[in-house]
Scaffold this active site. Structure first.
Site, PDB file in Angstrom:
ATOM      1  N   LEU A 253       0.807  -1.215   0.000  1.00 35.97           N
ATOM      2  CA  LEU A 253       0.000   0.000   0.000  1.00 35.97           C
ATOM      3  C   LEU A 253       0.841   1.265   0.000  1.00 35.97           C
ATOM      4  O   LEU A 253       0.376   2.325  -0.419  1.00 35.97           O
ATOM      5  CB  LEU A 253      -0.941   0.007   1.212  1.00 35.97           C
ATOM      6  CG  LEU A 253      -1.893  -1.188   1.335  1.00 35.97           C
ATOM      7  CD1 LEU A 253      -2.689  -1.093   2.624  1.00 35.97           C
ATOM      8  CD2 LEU A 253      -2.819  -1.261   0.131  1.00 35.97           C
ATOM      9  N   GLY A 254       2.060   1.166   0.508  1.00 36.88           N
ATOM     10  CA  GLY A 254       2.897   2.356   0.569  1.00 36.88           C
ATOM     11  C   GLY A 254       4.149   2.105   1.379  1.00 36.88           C
ATOM     12  O   GLY A 254       4.362   1.014   1.919  1.00 36.88           O
ATOM     13  N   ALA A 255       4.999   3.125   1.448  1.00 39.21           N
ATOM     14  CA  ALA A 255       6.243   3.040   2.208  1.00 39.21           C
ATOM     15  C   ALA A 255       6.406   4.306   3.031  1.00 39.21           C
ATOM     16  O   ALA A 255       6.015   5.398   2.604  1.00 39.21           O
ATOM     17  CB  ALA A 255       7.430   2.845   1.273  1.00 39.21           C
ATOM     18  N   LYS A 275       2.378  -3.409   8.928  1.00 34.77           N
ATOM     19  CA  LYS A 275       3.508  -2.491   8.833  1.00 34.77           C
ATOM     20  C   LYS A 275       4.780  -3.294   9.044  1.00 34.77           C
ATOM     21  O   LYS A 275       4.917  -3.999  10.050  1.00 34.77           O
ATOM     22  CB  LYS A 275       3.409  -1.387   9.885  1.00 34.77           C
ATOM     23  CG  LYS A 275       2.316  -0.376   9.622  1.00 34.77           C
ATOM     24  CD  LYS A 275       2.393   0.773  10.622  1.00 34.77           C
ATOM     25  CE  LYS A 275       1.333   1.808  10.333  1.00 34.77           C
ATOM     26  NZ  LYS A 275       1.417   2.969  11.248  1.00 34.77           N
ATOM     27  N   ASP A 367       2.944  13.313  15.634  1.00 30.14           N
ATOM     28  CA  ASP A 367       3.035  13.340  14.169  1.00 30.14           C
ATOM     29  C   ASP A 367       1.639  13.349  13.554  1.00 30.14           C
ATOM     30  O   ASP A 367       1.322  12.564  12.669  1.00 30.14           O
ATOM     31  CB  ASP A 367       3.843  12.138  13.674  1.00 30.14           C
ATOM     32  CG  ASP A 367       4.313  12.313  12.228  1.00 30.14           C
ATOM     33  OD1 ASP A 367       4.184  13.434  11.698  1.00 30.14           O
ATOM     34  OD2 ASP A 367       4.789  11.330  11.640  1.00 30.14           O
TER      35      ASP A 367
END
Length: 512
Positions: A253-255, A275, A367
């Protein structure tokens, strides 16, 4: 099922107190997702102490005890699971948090069942129109979600008066578009219910049947029960450190800074987000400290942590899967670009609700930004990525040497002194509001990080963008106060954003 009698409430009058109006502006709302982490155990109630929503009933000797009925079918995964079909009755033998041991009255088999797939027999929970543990705001989100239309309705418990109920109905207004009307359901001292004192009913089921035939003073006739999505089954019993082979990675899905995010399956059955941590990024001990911290944060506006894989690298962290990805990516998509302002503000309210929970728990996020908020299929926002969050003792936290943080989202005191508090999260929330109202644009457009730091030190704040209401920009400016102690709490932000369009209007419809 038959009528469910009311037990009289002395605190409720039967003289027909006027009710007020609660319109909701033209926007799609998200489906409410019941908190899957609830461990509340419901014990059998003696028939001499029946609660509202229960009735006297003679049971078979075999059915003596806590009898539940299946709201959804369940196919067991493990040998000790009990499979069942929708409508099947079971006797609860033991309650173990989210998993109960039960015996099917149909098959006579025993095993564990997911408690959120069943409801106690002869209670309102067995009705498709009854929504337990749902707030007025989430009822609106649910009714305005895709798949529902004018005439959709639900019955919910009162948030303020235990044992009382409200009817919420989706209507259409030529001026405001799709709106939700709320009606308080009153109880009679001698049993029974009414919305208007001119007509009463022995039970809520009869009331629903009446208003399904005719509006009779309501905004419109009740048509279909609000769509209720099948809940995600509880996580496996005691599955915390799980075998790597139990996880199948399916789609990247992403990095991110510390690794990749995948959609995958646990035991080939439960869809999860995974993750992965880059080898050498941090010690297993440090990772487990973060994971154990994240596991304590359980709220339906926070992404839930399920399990970890730490026996060897790469380390995996297993969380609930959110179908539409990050809020940032969603806002920049074709679908997200069509979302109207009221829904954007609803996104903000949901995030504020999650952060208010973190605030109450004496945590910080560190964050908070649109990239770290995830969106479900039903447009429910949940806060993610607590990798840098830490429990704090004196409301002060100093960043570790060399820690990386996004300058454009970070409060001046955190940039300059490395000190993070819940108030620096409030600053970040103000930046997140800018991201939301601009459909994912980068804050401080055209400025470098160094430019931003210099500008902030000189008192600069981003100006209001064209489609941002003055009232929303005022909230942003409150979040960007120079003195951290002058910034609002998340509890306050949630209350203001929840009622952004309705703060000066009543909550309930006048009696018909």
């Amino acid at each position: 099922m038959g009528c469910i009698k009311s037990k009289g409430k002395d605190s409720l009058s039967d003289d027909g107190v006027d009710l007020k109006t609660q319109p909701v502006r033209n926007t799609e709302r998200t489906i409410y997702v019941r908190d899957p982490t609830s461990n509340k155990q419901q014990r059998p109630v003696p028939e001499s102490q029946l609660l509202p929503g229960q009735r006297f009933q003679t049971k078979d000797p075999e059915e003596q005890g806590d009898i539940v009925v299946a709201l959804y079918p369940y196919d067991g995964i493990h040998p000790d699971d009990l499979s069942f079909k929708k409508g099947e009755k079971m006797k609860v033998l033991e309650e173990h948090g989210e998993w109960w041991k039960a015996k099917s009255l149909l098959t006579k088999k025993e095993g564990f069942i997911p408690s959120n797939y069943v409801a106690k027999l002869n209670t309102l929970e067995t009705e498709e129109w009854f929504f337990k543990d749902i707030t007025r705001k989430d009822a609106e989100r649910q009714l305005l979600a895709p798949g529902n239309s004018a005439g959709a309705f639900l019955i919910r418990e009162s948030e303020t008066l235990k044992g009382s109920f409200s009817l919420s109905v989706r209507d259409f207004d030529p001026v405001h578009g799709d709106v939700i009307k709320h009606y308080k359901i009153r109880s009679l001292d001698n049993g029974g219910y009414y919305i208007s004192p001119r007509i009463t009913f022995p039970c809520i089921s009869d009331m629903i049947k009446h208003y399904q035939k005719q509006a009779d003073g309501l905004c419109r006739r009740l048509e279909k029960a609000c769509i209720s999505p099948k809940p995600q089954k509880p996580w496996d019993k005691d599955a915390w450190e799980i075998p790597r082979e139990s996880i199948k990675l399916v789609k990247r899905l992403g990095a991110g800074q510390f690794g990749e995010v995948w959609m995958g399956y646990y035991n080939n059955s439960t869809k999860v987000a995974v993750k992965t941590l880059k080898p050498g990024t941090m010690s297993v001990q440090a990772f487990l400290e973060e994971a154990n911290l994240m596991k304590t944060l359980q709220h339906d506006k926070l992404v839930r942590l399920y399990a970890v894989v730490t026996r060897e690298e790469p380390i995996y962290i297993i969380t609930e899967y959110m179908a539409k990805g990050s809020l940032l990516d969603f806002l920049k998509s074709d679908e997200g670009g069509k979302v109207l302002l009221p829904k954007l503000i609803d996104f903000s309210a949901q995030i504020a609700e999650g952060m208010a929970y973190i605030e109450r728990k004496n945590y910080i996020h560190r964050d908070l930004r649109a990239a770290n908020v995830l969106v479900s299929e039903s447009l429910m926002c949940k806060i993610a990525d607590f990798g840098l969050a830490r429990v704090i003792e004196d409301n002060e936290y100093t960043a570790r040497e060399g820690a990386k943080f996004p300058i454009k989202w970070t409060a001046p005191e955190a940039i300059n002194f490395g000190c993070f508090t819940i108030k620096s999260d409030v600053w970040s929330f103000g930046i997140l509001l800018y991201e939301i109202v601009t459909y994912g644009k980068i804050p401080y457009p055209g400025r470098t990080n160094a430019d931003v730091m210099t500008a902030l030190s000189q008192g600069y704040r981003m100006p209001r963008v064209e489609n941002c209401p003055d009232e929303l920009y005022d909230i942003m400016k409150m979040c960007w106060k120079e003195k951290a102690e002058e910034r609002p709490t998340f509890d306050y932000l949630q209350s203001v954003l929840d009622d952004f369009y309705t703060a000066t209007e009543g909550q309930y419809q006048q009696q018909p």
